[in-house]
Design an enzyme around this catalytic site. Structure first.
Site, short mmCIF file in Angstrom:
data_model
loop_
_atom_site.label_atom_id
_atom_site.label_comp_id
_atom_site.label_asym_id
_atom_site.label_seq_id
_atom_site.Cartn_x
_atom_site.Cartn_y
_atom_site.Cartn_z
N LYS A 113 -21.69 -17.03 27.28
CA LYS A 113 -23.33 -17.70 26.95
C LYS A 113 -23.82 -17.04 25.71
O LYS A 113 -24.48 -17.53 24.95
CB LYS A 113 -24.19 -17.77 28.19
CG LYS A 113 -23.60 -18.80 29.39
CD LYS A 113 -24.65 -19.09 30.21
CE LYS A 113 -24.38 -20.03 31.21
NZ LYS A 113 -25.23 -20.53 32.31
N LYS A 194 -12.84 -25.67 30.78
CA LYS A 194 -13.61 -26.35 31.93
C LYS A 194 -14.56 -27.23 31.59
O LYS A 194 -15.18 -27.43 30.32
CB LYS A 194 -13.98 -25.40 32.96
CG LYS A 194 -15.49 -24.89 32.30
CD LYS A 194 -16.35 -24.31 33.60
CE LYS A 194 -17.71 -24.36 33.02
NZ LYS A 194 -18.84 -24.58 34.07
N LYS A 197 -21.21 -29.22 30.56
CA LYS A 197 -22.30 -30.12 30.02
C LYS A 197 -22.68 -29.35 28.91
O LYS A 197 -23.61 -30.30 27.97
CB LYS A 197 -23.50 -30.40 31.05
CG LYS A 197 -24.09 -29.06 31.50
CD LYS A 197 -24.86 -29.33 32.79
CE LYS A 197 -24.86 -27.98 33.50
NZ LYS A 197 -24.90 -28.17 34.97
#
Ligand code: ATP
Ligand code: LTN
Length: 328
Positions: A113, A194, A197
């Site tokens: 992130k 994976k 979104k």
């Protein structure tokens, strides 16, 4: 006898995809029979990356509707918003004082992130500690999540053990529950990563609210592997294997039966049928979501009642922890 306690959470982002559903949410729904279930909409987690206030509010409400549409039954289970229960932030602070920096530096989700943000804030770094507080406050037995959360659950377990060793038995040691076949659904446009979104393109995922034609289109253009057989082989055929796992989860048929059914048939026939199977499962969910959208007040009332129930058990654990560490 008291049922085992289940707690899990989801961040209120604008989209929920079939990876979230198959890896996590469908487990929560199914376990309502056997467990005392609490589902938390993690808005304190959401703000670890910048959020637009109006969008955050709207997404929190949408997530509540979506969870109810998925089958979380608010009469049976506790559905609540994290920030409505102040004990989460309070216990997180206490746990922060016992978390070695090195353990947070190793968190792979933090590193991912951070690399995607222009600025990184301390909240993103401390995110796993808040998640540990979420879990430990409810004396949770079971935490069903997708595979990406495994490291965070390990941290919750080790913080609970550390606290208990130092101050005496206070927290239950939780178990993560990660499904082998659906704990990590891969992206439709990139079967090595994976489904997410936050992927660059919406073709990466099928959102639970995608319309049937959108689902057909996304599955049609989903990446496939070389060769022509519909066969399960994670190494050689990661894309088809992922589609097979999705098909199996939505249809309830074992992967081997689906392979047999499509032996000698083309990828495109397989994909057409997969799309119809996914559409059939998601259509009632979309309809329930639409019904709930008409009645904002009743969803707010559910969240208010959920927070009141959650607060009662969370505060009890928080008080015990505060006493143990010597707060006056
Ligand atoms: P993103 O998809 O952007 O990475 P996230 O993982 O932060 O988002 P959340 O909405 O917070 O998504 O996750 C809700 C639940 O869904 C978590 O238990 C998470 O582990 C699970 N989950 C997320 N992606 C997948 C996936 N591709 N396959 C299986 N489970 C998943
Ligand atoms: N970090 C989780 C969401 C989450 C959670 C939790 C899951 C926040 N608190 C407590 C289980 C238990 C994620 O999926 N991104």
């Amino acid at each position: 006898m008291q049922k085992p306690i289940l707690l899990s959470g989801v961040a209120p982002s604008g989209v929920m995809h079939i990876g979230n559903y198959l890896g996590a949410i469908s487990q929560w729904v199914a376990m309502q029979e056997t467990h005392s279930v609490s589902v938390m909409i993690a808005d304190l987690h959401a703000i670890t990356v910048p959020q637009e206030p109006a969008a955050l509010r709207e997404n929190t409400l949408r997530m509540a509707r979506l969870l109810i549409a998925c089958g979380i039954n608010p009469e049976q289970s506790i559905l609540f918003v994290q920030s409505h229960v102040p004990a989460h932030a309070e216990l997180a602070w206490i746990l922060n004082t016992m978390t070695p920096l090195g353990e947070l530096e190793r968190m792979t989700q933090f590193k991912d992130k951070r690399d995607r943000q222009s600025d990184t804030y301390a909240g993103l770094f401390n995110y796993p500690v808040l998640m540990a507080a979420d879990i430990l406050l409810y004396q949770t037995d079971a935490v069903p999540v997708g595979e990406d959360q495994k490291q965070h659950i390990e941290l919750a377990r080790s913080l609970a053990k550390r606290f208990n060793n130092r101050f005496g038995e206070t927290f239950k040691i939780p178990e993560g529950i990660i499904l082998k076949d659906t704990g990590r659904i891969m992206g439709l446009d990139d079967p090595i990563k994976k489904m997410s979104k936050s992927a660059a393109s919406a073709n990466n995922y099928i959102a639970l609210l995608d319309e049937p034609d959108e689902i057909r289109r996304k599955i049609k253009i989903a990446v496939t592997d070389s060769g022509a057989d519909v066969a399960y082989d994670e190494e050689q055929k990661p894309a088809i294997s992922n589609l097979l796992r999705i098909f199996s989860a939505f249809s309830g048929s074992p992967v081997a039966d689906i392979e047999n059914r499509y032996r000698g048939k083309t990828y495109s026939t397989f994909k057409d049928d997969l799309a119809e199977c996914v559409i059939e499962k998601l259509t009632p969910l979309r309809a329930r979501y639409r019904e709930l959208s008409a009645d904002k007040e009743s969803v707010l009332a559910i969240l208010r009642a959920g927070a009141a129930r959650a607060r009662a058990s969370a505060e009890k654990t928080l008080r015990t922890a505060q006493e143990k560490i010597g707060f006056l």
